[in-house]
Write an enzyme that holds these catalytic residues in place. Structure first.
Site, PDB file in Angstrom:
ATOM      1  N   PHE A 120      -8.453 133.823  39.864  1.00  0.00           N
ATOM      2  CA  PHE A 120      -9.776 133.707  40.345  1.00  0.00           C
ATOM      3  C   PHE A 120      -9.110 133.027  42.290  1.00  0.00           C
ATOM      4  CE2 PHE A 120      -9.320 130.975  36.370  1.00  0.00           C
ATOM      5  CZ  PHE A 120      -8.887 130.024  37.267  1.00  0.00           C
ATOM      6  N   TYR A 170       1.694 139.365  47.255  1.00  0.00           N
ATOM      7  CA  TYR A 170       2.276 137.771  47.067  1.00  0.00           C
ATOM      8  C   TYR A 170       3.299 137.324  46.185  1.00  0.00           C
ATOM      9  CZ  TYR A 170      -2.073 137.054  44.418  1.00  0.00           C
ATOM     10  OH  TYR A 170      -3.026 137.111  43.184  1.00  0.00           O
TER      11      TYR A 170
END
Ligand code: HXC
Ligand code: NAP
Length: 304
Positions: A120, A170
């Site tokens: 999240f 990432y």
């Protein structure tokens, strides 16, 4: 990879929503593949394609009702065999039990796709310690639990299995606002390269895929809720100006778990339309300069 027995339609335009299967129809025949988080999103897309290629499939996650619905839909779409098993990847005893049931039903397991994840967006300082751990536990500990159970099984049974880890771009760069996920995916990347070397001598291959933006309900609702989706507009952050199609990812995953990738070990393959490099190159933002301005810029640089 291609033959006259392929499911490929070469006339399909990439990104047009018509991407088709790449491998021979029986490329995974007789193989049994476990996909964690296989009831939804990208896990479901990869699983459906593996079935079309002849594999037996085990899909796992926490929600058995979701898994059962997906399994029924997959079986009717492909004619393949799907075993749905509730298994929280954070709990090693549940992982061991899931593996035992898979072997009982299918006789053996050949591949593991570590796809389950939690994520999240949040400024890191707003997170509780429990929130940070929740993501690390699903992604890093969960992938470690499954890899450990399968590795022990393959080594003791002398099976040349393979692991495919679904990470993110990432994992290479880190990323603000998803720090627990970046830490965990970076750890999974390190595990990929470490196990590739350590278990390579047992014939076990370990690879990873780093996807860019592939729209799924799970990722989009948690990472791009409400207006953020419009403001962030992923398409414009990708050099190819589009998001990925699930079949494009499924093609790469099927290749990596198949024998066609038998000499690929310890590799991470990015499938993101060039997105992370666009964010990395120091002068890449110059794409914002209108074409007509380049005459005056050239004049200035030549006279400098
Ligand atoms: C801040 C939050 C939060 C939020 C939960 N927490 N949601 N904190 N912002 N949005 C906190 C809770 O308050 C709690 O802390 C702690 O996190 C654990 O919450 P639980 O709900 O008990 O955890 P759990 O049931 O384990 O749920 C895990 C989850 C959830 C990660 C929170 O989102 C989930 O189940 N996700 C699974 C699917 C998913 O995330 N898919 C997206 C993958 S996309 P406290 O202190 O209150 O107890 C991806 C990469 C995408 O990975 C890259 C795109 C380009
Ligand atoms: P998704 O549909 O939300 O998939 C996540 C899955 O993980 C769900 O099926 C969820 O099922 C399962 N899961 C979560 N916690 C679990 C636990 N403790 N034990 C077992 N299963 C658990 O999201 P997605 O977009 O398809 O993501 C799939 C993978 O792709 C993830 O690894 C994600 O990081 C990666 N990825 C996605 C994107 C993208 O653009 N979509 C980009 C980069 C990387 P339950 O809730 O039933 O447990």
């Amino acid at each position: 990879m291609m033959s006259d027995k392929t499911t490929t339609n070469n006339s399909a335009e990439p990104g047009s929503g018509t991407a088709t299967g790449m491998l021979k129809e029986d490329a995974l025949k007789g193989k049994t593949i476990i996909i964690t988080g296989g009831g939804t999103g990208l896990g479901k897309a990869m699983g459906t394609y593996f079935l079309k290629l002849g594999a037996n499939l085990v899909i796992t996650s926490r929600k058995l009702d979701v898994l059962q619905q997906t399994a029924a839909a997959m079986e009717s779409a492909t004619g393949g065999k799907v075993l749905p098993i509730a298994c929280d990847v954070r709990k090693y005893d549940e992982v061991e039990s899931m593996l035992k049931q898979s072997v009982e039903v299918f006789g053996r397991v050949d591949s593991l796709v570590n796809n389950a994840a939690g994520n999240f967006i949040s400024p890191t300082e707003r997170l509780s310690a429990n929130a940070f751990s929740a993501v690390i536990d699903i992604v890093l500990k969960g992938s470690a639990n499954c890899s450990l159970a399968l590795g022990k099984y393959w080594i003791s049974e002398k099976i040349a299995g393979n692991i495919l880890n679904i990470i993110t771009t990432y994992a290479f760069t880190g990323s603000a606002y998803v720090v627990p996920s970046a830490c965990a995916k970076g750890g999974v990347l390190a595990m990929t390269r470490s196990l590739a070397v350590e278990w390579g001598r047992h014939g076990i291959r370990t690879n990873a895929i780093a996807p860019g933006p592939f729209p799924t309900k799970g990722a989009w609702e948690r990472l791009l809720p409400g207006e953020i989706a419009e403001k962030f507009d992923f398409k414009n952050r990708v050099p190819l100006k589009r998001v990925g199609e699930h079949q494009e990812l499924a093609n790469l995953a099927a290749f990596l778990v198949s024998g066609f990738a038998g000499y690929i070990n310890g590799e991470v393959i990015t499938i993101d339309g060039g997105q992370w490099l666009q964010g990395a190159g120091q002068f890449n933002a110059l794409e914002m300069i209108p074409a007509e301005m380049w005459d005056s810029i050239e004049k200035a640089t030549r006279s400098a």
